[in-house]
Design an enzyme around this catalytic site. Structure first.
Site, PDB file in Angstrom:
ATOM      1  N   ALA A 133      20.659 -34.583  -7.763  1.00 39.94           N
ATOM      2  CA  ALA A 133      19.809 -33.612  -6.991  1.00 39.94           C
ATOM      3  C   ALA A 133      20.364 -32.314  -6.756  1.00 39.94           C
ATOM      4  CB  ALA A 133      19.203 -34.114  -5.877  1.00 39.94           C
ATOM      5  N   HIS A 134      19.729 -31.168  -6.814  1.00 40.77           N
ATOM      6  CA  HIS A 134      20.342 -29.973  -6.573  1.00 40.77           C
ATOM      7  C   HIS A 134      21.486 -29.325  -7.433  1.00 40.77           C
ATOM      8  CE1 HIS A 134      17.479 -30.491  -2.963  1.00 40.77           C
ATOM      9  NE2 HIS A 134      18.368 -31.823  -2.755  1.00 40.77           N
ATOM     10  N   ARG A 135      21.452 -30.012  -8.601  1.00 41.93           N
ATOM     11  CA  ARG A 135      22.399 -29.457  -9.481  1.00 41.93           C
ATOM     12  C   ARG A 135      23.805 -29.844  -9.001  1.00 41.93           C
ATOM     13  NH1 ARG A 135      20.426 -26.812 -13.629  1.00 41.93           N
ATOM     14  NH2 ARG A 135      18.531 -25.606 -13.154  1.00 41.93           N
ATOM     15  N   LEU A 136      24.041 -30.959  -8.357  1.00 37.19           N
ATOM     16  CA  LEU A 136      25.359 -31.518  -7.784  1.00 37.19           C
ATOM     17  C   LEU A 136      25.660 -32.629  -8.574  1.00 37.19           C
ATOM     18  CD1 LEU A 136      24.575 -31.428  -3.891  1.00 37.19           C
ATOM     19  CD2 LEU A 136      25.388 -29.761  -5.383  1.00 37.19           C
ATOM     20  N   HIS A 137      25.692 -32.481  -9.804  1.00 35.16           N
ATOM     21  CA  HIS A 137      25.792 -33.343 -11.061  1.00 35.16           C
ATOM     22  C   HIS A 137      27.176 -34.153 -10.916  1.00 35.16           C
ATOM     23  CE1 HIS A 137      22.358 -31.382 -12.484  1.00 35.16           C
ATOM     24  NE2 HIS A 137      22.970 -30.542 -12.831  1.00 35.16           N
TER      25      HIS A 137
END
Length: 202
Positions: A177-181
């Site tokens: 989530a939230h581009r916290l890959h």
């Protein structure tokens, strides 16, 4: 639900096989589809979608007409990159390394496994080269159908075979989530060397 982080202690081939099995269970069309990037000796890149046809500890195998653009670039510059992207699973795998031809026995076995029309199409097609009229290809295909009637053995064309990419870098990417890959990479400095692993910033 948040996916667990990629285990840096995993064997990259086993992890690839695990992710591929998940894709085969979830993806409705061609879970083995991958982007293949090649380049000319002077660095001009090209990329196209193809299908993975074999994967084991020796590498990742695909097949093509040896007169195609991809084959020409791989002969001139035997380095390539692959990308698997499974959007519904929110995962991707990037693989890089040198390429080598498969053996004649491997190419023969895979060619024989294809459908009759796929084999005849490989004979009739001058892959990647200009086609003035689709009717010409259809005519050539009809000629091959007449030459090799149903049940007749169809020999693999001399200009059709495969390549194996021998990985020296494999990166696993998993959406969070939230581009916290989550990203993890396996690198191998030499073919017989142990894999070195590290996590990457998103």
């Amino acid at each position: 639900m948040t996916m667990p982080l990629i285990d840096l202690g995993s064997d990259p081939f086993a992890l690839f096989a695990h992710w591929m099995r998940a894709a085969e269970a979830a993806e409705p069309n061609d879970p083995n589809a991958m982007a293949l990037a090649t380049a000319t000796p002077d660095g001009r890149p090209s990329v196209r979608m193809i299908l993975l046809k074999g994967a084991d500890r020796r590498g990742f195998v695909f097949y093509t007409n040896l007169e195609s653009r991809k084959a020409g670039e791989l002969v001139e510059n035997p380095q390539a990159a692959l990308l698997f992207h499974w959007k519904s699973l929110m995962r991707q795998i990037r693989i890089e390394g040198p390429v080598e031809p498969v053996t004649d026995a491997e190419a023969d076995a895979y060619f024989a496994s294809r459908s009759r029309l796929s084999r005849l199409g490989a004979i009739a097609s001058d892959q990647s080269r200009p086609l003035a009229d689709r009717a010409l290809f259809e005519h050539r295909l009809a000629e091959e159908e007449a030459r090799y009637p149903e049940g007749a053995p169809i020999p693999r064309p001399a200009d059709w075979s495969g390549f194996r990419l021998i990985p020296d870098r494999i990166e696993f990417w998993q959406n969070r989530a939230h581009r916290l890959h989550d990203r993890a990479v396996w690198r191998r400095p030499a073919p017989d060397a142990a894999w070195e692993t590290t996590r990457l910033y998103p």
